[in-house]
Design an enzyme around this catalytic site. Structure first.
Site, PDB file in Angstrom:
ATOM      1  N   GLU A   1      -3.789   3.432  -7.176  1.00 18.80           N
ATOM      2  CA  GLU A   1      -4.401   2.145  -7.506  1.00 18.80           C
ATOM      3  C   GLU A   1      -4.566   1.289  -6.255  1.00 18.80           C
ATOM      4  OE1 GLU A   1      -3.052   0.651 -11.718  1.00 18.80           O
ATOM      5  OE2 GLU A   1      -1.362   1.672 -10.777  1.00 18.80           O
ATOM      6  N   GLU A   2      -3.579   1.325  -5.399  1.00 19.46           N
ATOM      7  CA  GLU A   2      -3.668   0.592  -4.135  1.00 19.46           C
ATOM      8  C   GLU A   2      -4.857   1.087  -3.313  1.00 19.46           C
ATOM      9  OE1 GLU A   2      -0.493  -0.576  -0.587  1.00 19.46           O
ATOM     10  OE2 GLU A   2       0.159   0.595  -2.330  1.00 19.46           O
ATOM     11  N   GLY A   3      -5.057   2.416  -3.291  1.00 18.50           N
ATOM     12  CA  GLY A   3      -6.188   2.972  -2.556  1.00 18.50           C
ATOM     13  C   GLY A   3      -7.529   2.592  -3.162  1.00 18.50           C
TER      14      GLY A   3
ATOM     15  N   ARG B   1       8.633   0.894  -6.300  1.00 16.77           N
ATOM     16  CA  ARG B   1       8.491   2.251  -6.842  1.00 16.77           C
ATOM     17  C   ARG B   1       9.746   3.081  -6.641  1.00 16.77           C
ATOM     18  NH1 ARG B   1       3.179   3.018  -3.413  1.00 16.77           N
ATOM     19  NH2 ARG B   1       1.810   1.487  -4.407  1.00 16.77           N
TER      20      ARG B   1
ATOM     21  N   GLY C   1      -8.308  -0.972  -2.285  1.00 20.04           N
ATOM     22  CA  GLY C   1      -8.723  -1.022  -0.889  1.00 20.04           C
ATOM     23  C   GLY C   1     -10.137  -0.509  -0.704  1.00 20.04           C
TER      24      GLY C   1
END
Length: 773
Positions: A163-165, A117, A168
């Protein structure tokens, strides 16, 4: 070990999925597997109908389902040619664990996070393109085709922190059985993640009204084995700069700034700065490039000497939350970021990554979180002498202890603390005091989790008294727990991605059901302020195109051989040729338009003068002539644009038609009719039978045969009448029989049919026919 054979019962009806987590420090490949959803439903029946597909490790036994390479993928920003060799051991490892016959139906994802990023869009595009090319050529894994999302679609992409969160959040609730078709019986868990650069939160608000109206929520749709779809509206956000490493950098900057101000005001030596967030007597040299240039010593190293006070560290790090920042969309937690209200009476939060490392690896307090226990352990660690910590660390390494939680157990009892294994490095011990304080401030001052303090002040707390679910799953307190794995499955956002992929393979109850997609793809395109803005590098880049085409060029035509890019050279040549063709195409139209701009005032004045000759002006005609107007310019520009965009009509050849010769009359002897335009030549001839002896006889002798009239087309497509020369000669003879100048002038209405354009006709008739003697 070789991949399982077809005779292995574990392999029967088994599906696989591969995810490469391309982080900032390295890339980790994880292989997952699950039983075919249709077969799992047949084998399990109603007992599994309301559950998700069971995602497991990608190997039958052992830990070979994970492998890692270093450094991070972002390190190839200026050397995309090295991406293939970098990814090769990962792909070879996956191919050695998955049967070759199953490769075409095994999805492969390379999802990059924080490190990628930080690159520029062009660098991102080059690295992703190189990775896509290698993954396609090195294996038969299922990879999406080229689309607006990237060269390999969504199979190779950079995901956002949101999106990562969300992935998860799916992983946590999957492991904790938070998903079920009976929503009244279950509540989902909130997800907290903290890395070095950022921290995330994802949870499902308990307020049903908020779920229906809040546009900041994201739809997470999953499909149970029975075909039933469950949908959860989840809030997710990320705070950049609020991870442990970035927070430490901001803390050091602020500490040095305050010391420099004290030096300027009081003359105090600011080269040695006390730091309560370091263990006692630990000395670190720190510089802060963030400080303003007005501080002369800001770029020079400063000595930070640890004083080991956890309480003071909490106080000094709390302002870093920036809770006074303006809140544009209330309510906000910290740094002005909107977060819906959290009901901690019913909300359960699970923290991973730094929440787990800071609690478990040094304090041995992973799992159920108890503030009193945690604070006591942190205070004891911070006030320890640094030399004693280093000595104990060396002894732990020499004795080969494999712990890491800082405790030594003997007969089930803790006999010693402060003993760490090999996985706890000195750098972790140096920053442990600061990180512990930062975690506490994020949990309580930032997110707002209440501090539960033993009112009696007992030396022991209720941290060990956990619910029955905690005994099974390893969880305890209903408000917050730190975890690393559940039942041997590591909590990772990659697991959440695979749960979603396995859920996509479940057959829906209806053929009209909307297909399952990633949460970021489910956001309506009409959203004014989408909660997730996917990262999409530029689709068009000459360097990326060159990398694709250079593989098919001979070595003599490559950049290395020629010294310049042949692809770029060819591209600019094509652009030049296209521009030249466009200029040639509109050249005639521009010339004609320019001539019209010069000629239009003259034609307009002619129209007005001839209209005045007949005693009237056309409607809307100006009372004075003008050589140039803005309106004429715009009309010319519109003609130019239309002629350049619309294919021009071919110029037609003159068309010869026959029309009766109009009768001529003497202008002064005619009675003035009320409507001259409606008088016909026959009427005029009958009213005045003798125009002249020779002329009249000549005219009557020729009137029986039609006279040809030539019709042509002007440049703009309008019709132009060209009268034969006989009429002109006839008109020229009129002055010989005229008795006066006024009587010699013939009206244009008798000479030219009224249906023809005046301006066009007059442009073809000689001026000497107007009756000048």
């Amino acid at each position: 070990m070789p991949p399982p054979t077809s005779t292995d019962p574990w392999l029967a009806a088994r599906r696989f999925g591969v995810v490469i987590d391309a982080g900032s420090s390295g890339s980790r490949l994880q292989i997952y597997s699950w039983k075919d959803p249709n077969i799992a439903l047949i084998d399990g029946g109603d007992s599994v109908r309301h559950t998700l597909p069971k995602v497991e490790k990608g190997v039958k036994v052992g830990e070979d389902w994970i492998t890692k390479v270093e450094p991070g993928l972002s390190s190839f920003a200026d050397n995309p040619e090295g991406v293939a060799g970098y990814l090769e051991p990962l792909i070879q490892h996956a191919r050695s664990r998955i049967p070759p016959s199953l490769e075409p139906e095994t999805p492969l994802f390379l999802l990059a996070t924080a490190g990628m990023r930080l690159l520029s869009p062009i660098q991102q595009a080059r690295v992703l393109n190189a990775a896509c090319q290698y993954l396609r050529s090195a294996s038969n894994f299922r990879i999406e085709g080229e689309s607006k999302d990237g060269p390999c679609g969504l199979s190779v992409q950079i995901i956002t922190g949101e999106e990562e969160g969300l992935f998860g959040w799916i992983a946590v609730n999957y492991l904790m059985d938070g998903f079920t078709g009976r929503r009244s019986e279950k509540t989902t868990y909130g997800f907290l993640d903290m890395g070095g650069a950022s921290t995330q939160i994802a949870f499902e608000p308990a307020d049903s009204k908020l779920q229906n109206n809040d546009e900041t929520l994201v739809d997470v749709r999953l499909r149970l084995l029975g075909g039933e779809e469950v949908k959860h509206r989840v809030f997710v956000t990320t705070w950049l700069g609020y991870g442990t490493n970035q927070a430490r950098e901001r803390y050091v900057t602020e500490t040095i700034r305050l010391a420099e101000e004290a030096r300027t005001a009081d003359g105090v030596d600011a080269d040695v700065i006390p730091d309560p967030c370091l263990p006692k007597d630990l000395v670190l040299l720190e510089t802060s490039p963030r400080l303003d240039e007005s501080f002369s010593h800001s770029s020079a190293p400063h000595k930070l000497v640890g004083t080991g006070s956890f309480t003071q560290c909490l106080q000094k790090t709390a302002p870093l939350l920036n809770k006074d920042a303006p809140c544009l969309a209330a309510p906000c937690l910290f740094n002005g970021v909107h977060v819906p209200p959290i009901n901690f009476a019913s909300s359960h939060f699970i923290g991973v990554s730094e929440y787990w490392y800071s609690s478990e690896h040094v304090f041995g307090l992973g799992g159920p979180y108890d503030f009193v226990q945690y604070e006591r352990a942190a205070m004891e660690f911070c006030r320890r002498d640094w030399d004693g910590i280093v000595e104990q660390h060396e002894l732990s390494k020499q004795s080969g202890l494999l712990g890491g939680d800082g405790e030594v157990l003997q007969d089930g009892q803790v006999v010693k603390t402060g003993v760490w294994g090999d996985r706890v490095e000195l750098s972790r011990l140096q920053m442990q005091c600061f990180k512990a304080a930062w975690v506490v401030n994020i949990l309580h001052e930032g997110i707002g989790i209440p501090r539960i303090v033993d009112p009696g002040g007992n030396s022991s707390t209720r941290g060990e008294q956990v619910a029955q679910q905690a005994e099974v799953k390893g969880l305890g307190r209903p408000m917050f727990q730190s975890l690393d794995s559940v039942e041997g499955i590591a909590i990772s956002w990659t697991l959440g991605k695979m749960v979603l992929e396995a859920s996509k393979e479940v057959k829906p109850l209806s053929s009209h059901t909307k297909p399952l997609v990633d949460p970021a793809q489910d956001i309506p395109s009409t959203s004014q302020n989408p909660p997730i803005k996917p990262i999409r590098p530029p689709f068009f880049d000459l360097d990326v195109i060159e990398e694709k085409l250079s593989q098919h060029l001979p070595p003599a035509l490559t950049r290395q051989s020629l010294g310049f890019s042949p692809i770029a050279f060819f591209f600019y040549i094509v652009v030049f040729l296209l521009l030249s063709c466009m200029i040639c195409r509109v050249r005639k139209s521009f010339r004609v338009t320019f001539r019209r701009m010069r000629r239009s005032p003259f034609k307009r004045d002619l129209d007005i003068s001839y209209s005045m000759e007949e005693g009237s002006l056309p409607p809307g005609a100006p009372r004075h002539s003008s050589s140039w107007t803005i309106a004429s310019l715009f009309r010319s520009l519109r003609r130019l644009m239309s002629s350049s965009l619309v294919p021009s009509r071919p110029r037609l050849t003159p068309l010869i038609t026959t029309t009766p010769r109009p009768h001529l009359r003497h202008a002064h002897s005619l009675p003035t009719p009320s409507s001259p335009a409606r008088a016909t030549p026959t009427q005029y001839h009958n009213a005045y039978p003798t125009f002249g002896t020779s002329t009249s006889s000549q005219y009557h002798s020729r009137s029986s045969s039609p006279t040809p009239t030539v019709l042509g087309f002007d440049d703009d497509g309008s019709t132009t009448s060209m009268l034969p020369s006989s009429i002109s000669s006839l008109s020229a003879g009129a002055p010989s029989v005229a008795r006066s100048r006024n009587s010699s002038q013939m009206s244009l209405a008798t000479l030219v049919p009224r249906s023809l354009s005046r301006a066009s006709s007059m442009s073809q008739i000689p001026t000497d026919t107007l009756g000048e003697e």
